[in-house]
Design an enzyme around this catalytic site. Structure first.
Site, PDB file in Angstrom:
ATOM      1  N   ASN A 246      -8.062  39.846  13.589  1.00  0.00           N
ATOM      2  CA  ASN A 246      -9.048  40.935  13.585  1.00  0.00           C
ATOM      3  C   ASN A 246      -9.789  40.892  12.258  1.00  0.00           C
ATOM      4  O   ASN A 246      -9.171  40.696  11.204  1.00  0.00           O
ATOM      5  CB  ASN A 246      -8.353  42.280  13.761  1.00  0.00           C
ATOM      6  CG  ASN A 246      -7.698  42.409  15.131  1.00  0.00           C
ATOM      7  OD1 ASN A 246      -8.274  42.013  16.133  1.00  0.00           O
ATOM      8  ND2 ASN A 246      -6.484  42.925  15.169  1.00  0.00           N
TER       9      ASN A 246
ATOM     10  N   HIS B  86      -5.086  42.538   4.514  1.00  0.00           N
ATOM     11  CA  HIS B  86      -4.428  41.335   3.994  1.00  0.00           C
ATOM     12  C   HIS B  86      -4.418  40.389   5.196  1.00  0.00           C
ATOM     13  O   HIS B  86      -3.763  40.681   6.213  1.00  0.00           O
ATOM     14  CB  HIS B  86      -3.007  41.678   3.503  1.00  0.00           C
ATOM     15  CG  HIS B  86      -2.250  40.510   2.949  1.00  0.00           C
ATOM     16  ND1 HIS B  86      -1.604  40.546   1.725  1.00  0.00           N
ATOM     17  CD2 HIS B  86      -2.009  39.273   3.454  1.00  0.00           C
ATOM     18  CE1 HIS B  86      -1.002  39.385   1.509  1.00  0.00           C
ATOM     19  NE2 HIS B  86      -1.235  38.594   2.548  1.00  0.00           N
TER      20      HIS B  86
ATOM     21  N   HIS C 140      -2.998  36.993  -1.254  1.00  0.00           N
ATOM     22  CA  HIS C 140      -3.704  38.197  -0.798  1.00  0.00           C
ATOM     23  C   HIS C 140      -5.190  37.907  -0.646  1.00  0.00           C
ATOM     24  O   HIS C 140      -5.939  37.888  -1.616  1.00  0.00           O
ATOM     25  CB  HIS C 140      -3.490  39.369  -1.767  1.00  0.00           C
ATOM     26  CG  HIS C 140      -4.197  40.607  -1.308  1.00  0.00           C
ATOM     27  ND1 HIS C 140      -3.602  41.571  -0.516  1.00  0.00           N
ATOM     28  CD2 HIS C 140      -5.477  41.018  -1.482  1.00  0.00           C
ATOM     29  CE1 HIS C 140      -4.477  42.524  -0.246  1.00  0.00           C
ATOM     30  NE2 HIS C 140      -5.625  42.210  -0.830  1.00  0.00           N
TER      31      HIS C 140
ATOM     32  N   CYS D  82       1.732  42.681   0.923  1.00  0.00           N
ATOM     33  CA  CYS D  82       2.167  42.154  -0.376  1.00  0.00           C
ATOM     34  C   CYS D  82       3.533  42.736  -0.739  1.00  0.00           C
ATOM     35  O   CYS D  82       4.388  42.028  -1.273  1.00  0.00           O
ATOM     36  CB  CYS D  82       1.139  42.466  -1.461  1.00  0.00           C
ATOM     37  SG  CYS D  82      -0.285  41.356  -1.435  1.00  0.00           S
TER      38      CYS D  82
ATOM     39  N   HIS E 254      -4.053  38.122   8.228  1.00  0.00           N
ATOM     40  CA  HIS E 254      -2.863  37.796   9.022  1.00  0.00           C
ATOM     41  C   HIS E 254      -3.290  37.348  10.407  1.00  0.00           C
ATOM     42  O   HIS E 254      -4.336  37.750  10.910  1.00  0.00           O
ATOM     43  CB  HIS E 254      -1.918  38.997   9.120  1.00  0.00           C
ATOM     44  CG  HIS E 254      -2.588  40.245   9.599  1.00  0.00           C
ATOM     45  ND1 HIS E 254      -3.373  41.028   8.764  1.00  0.00           N
ATOM     46  CD2 HIS E 254      -2.639  40.825  10.815  1.00  0.00           C
ATOM     47  CE1 HIS E 254      -3.851  42.055   9.460  1.00  0.00           C
ATOM     48  NE2 HIS E 254      -3.438  41.943  10.706  1.00  0.00           N
TER      49      HIS E 254
ATOM     50  N   HIS F  46      -2.170  37.228  14.369  1.00  0.00           N
ATOM     51  CA  HIS F  46      -1.280  37.774  15.406  1.00  0.00           C
ATOM     52  C   HIS F  46      -0.918  36.658  16.384  1.00  0.00           C
ATOM     53  O   HIS F  46      -1.801  35.931  16.830  1.00  0.00           O
ATOM     54  CB  HIS F  46      -1.986  38.865  16.208  1.00  0.00           C
ATOM     55  CG  HIS F  46      -2.345  40.096  15.447  1.00  0.00           C
ATOM     56  ND1 HIS F  46      -1.628  41.266  15.545  1.00  0.00           N
ATOM     57  CD2 HIS F  46      -3.344  40.341  14.561  1.00  0.00           C
ATOM     58  CE1 HIS F  46      -2.183  42.186  14.765  1.00  0.00           C
ATOM     59  NE2 HIS F  46      -3.227  41.653  14.158  1.00  0.00           N
TER      60      HIS F  46
ATOM     61  N   GLY G 293     -11.132  46.510  14.474  1.00  0.00           N
ATOM     62  CA  GLY G 293      -9.693  46.665  14.672  1.00  0.00           C
ATOM     63  C   GLY G 293      -8.784  46.220  13.552  1.00  0.00           C
ATOM     64  O   GLY G 293      -7.569  46.328  13.670  1.00  0.00           O
TER      65      GLY G 293
ATOM     66  N   CYS H 173      -0.896  47.105  -1.267  1.00  0.00           N
ATOM     67  CA  CYS H 173      -0.961  46.407   0.024  1.00  0.00           C
ATOM     68  C   CYS H 173       0.437  46.290   0.633  1.00  0.00           C
ATOM     69  O   CYS H 173       1.343  45.728   0.022  1.00  0.00           O
ATOM     70  CB  CYS H 173      -1.578  45.024  -0.188  1.00  0.00           C
ATOM     71  SG  CYS H 173      -1.463  43.962   1.247  1.00  0.00           S
TER      72      CYS H 173
HETATM   73  P1  AMP Z   1      -4.636  44.443  12.219  1.00  0.00           P
HETATM   74  O1  AMP Z   1      -5.133  45.513  13.135  1.00  0.00           O
HETATM   75  O2  AMP Z   1      -5.059  43.076  12.626  1.00  0.00           O
HETATM   76  O3  AMP Z   1      -4.906  44.759  10.769  1.00  0.00           O
HETATM   77  O4  AMP Z   1      -3.072  44.422  12.440  1.00  0.00           O
HETATM   78  C1  AMP Z   1      -2.144  45.025  11.616  1.00  0.00           C
HETATM   79  C2  AMP Z   1      -0.838  44.984  12.369  1.00  0.00           C
HETATM   80  O5  AMP Z   1       0.204  45.202  11.448  1.00  0.00           O
HETATM   81  C3  AMP Z   1      -0.712  46.062  13.464  1.00  0.00           C
HETATM   82  O6  AMP Z   1      -0.491  45.421  14.717  1.00  0.00           O
HETATM   83  C4  AMP Z   1       0.485  46.891  13.006  1.00  0.00           C
HETATM   84  O7  AMP Z   1       1.278  47.302  14.089  1.00  0.00           O
HETATM   85  C5  AMP Z   1       1.219  45.936  12.087  1.00  0.00           C
HETATM   86  N1  AMP Z   1       2.007  46.548  11.013  1.00  0.00           N
HETATM   87  C6  AMP Z   1       1.643  47.534  10.176  1.00  0.00           C
HETATM   88  N2  AMP Z   1       2.598  47.802   9.269  1.00  0.00           N
HETATM   89  C7  AMP Z   1       3.614  46.942   9.549  1.00  0.00           C
HETATM   90  C8  AMP Z   1       4.903  46.713   8.991  1.00  0.00           C
HETATM   91  N3  AMP Z   1       5.358  47.440   7.947  1.00  0.00           N
HETATM   92  N4  AMP Z   1       5.686  45.754   9.530  1.00  0.00           N
HETATM   93  C9  AMP Z   1       5.237  45.034  10.590  1.00  0.00           C
HETATM   94  N5  AMP Z   1       4.035  45.199  11.161  1.00  0.00           N
HETATM   95  C10 AMP Z   1       3.227  46.138  10.666  1.00  0.00           C
HETATM   96 ZN    ZN Z   2      -1.748  41.924   0.227  1.00  0.00          ZN
END
Ligand code: AMP
Ligand code: ZN
Length: 103
Positions: free
Chosen positions: A84, A95, A45, A6, A97, A99, A90, A3
């Site tokens: 999401n 993991h 996680h 992680c 999170h 936005h 989307g 991940c």
């Molecule tokens: P989601 O579509 O809600 O899973 O959002 C994942 C988000 O993580 C996307 O907006 C990506 O641009 C962002 N993302 C992916 N890898 C990284 C990373 N290494 N550092 C920062 N953001 C990331």
């Molecule tokens: Zn994770």
């Protein structure tokens, strides 16, 4: 553990961590969809909202509080908080999170 979040949390992957406490990190989204686009990530996680349970109630409350405090600190008047859920709508990183988006 494959991940990416992680790995960032465990400092196995470089990333500009803007804030960290014992339960969360805050990073800038690598592909911002708005002038301010942050990700508030619990260190635990949990793959998605589909997997949260009663034991996560407090953590989820704190997730919103971290977002609110960050927005206040940045002087944001309004913002969007988005989670999401599922590949079908989307979610690309499995993991949980939050936005935080703002103009
Ligand atoms: P989601 O579509 O809600 O899973 O959002 C994942 C988000 O993580 C996307 O907006 C990506 O641009 C962002 N993302 C992916 N890898 C990284 C990373 N290494 N550092 C920062 N953001 C990331
Ligand atoms: Zn994770």
């Amino acid at each position: 553990m494959s991940c990416i979040f992680c790995k960032i949390i465990n400092k196995q992957e470089l990333s500009g961590i803007l804030y960290e406490n014992n339960k969360f990190i805050v990073i800038k989204d690598i592909n911002p969809k708005a002038p301010v686009h942050l990700l508030i990530i619990p260190k635990k996680h949990i793959p998605s909202v589909k997997e949260i349970g009663q034991e996560d109630k407090e953590l989820l409350g704190e997730l919103i509080l971290v977002a609110k405090e960050f927005a206040e600190q940045k002087g944001l008047k309004g913002y969007k908080l988005i989670i999401n859920v599922g590949r079908e709508d989307g979610q690309i990183i499995d993991h949980l999170h939050l936005h935080l988006l703002a103009q």
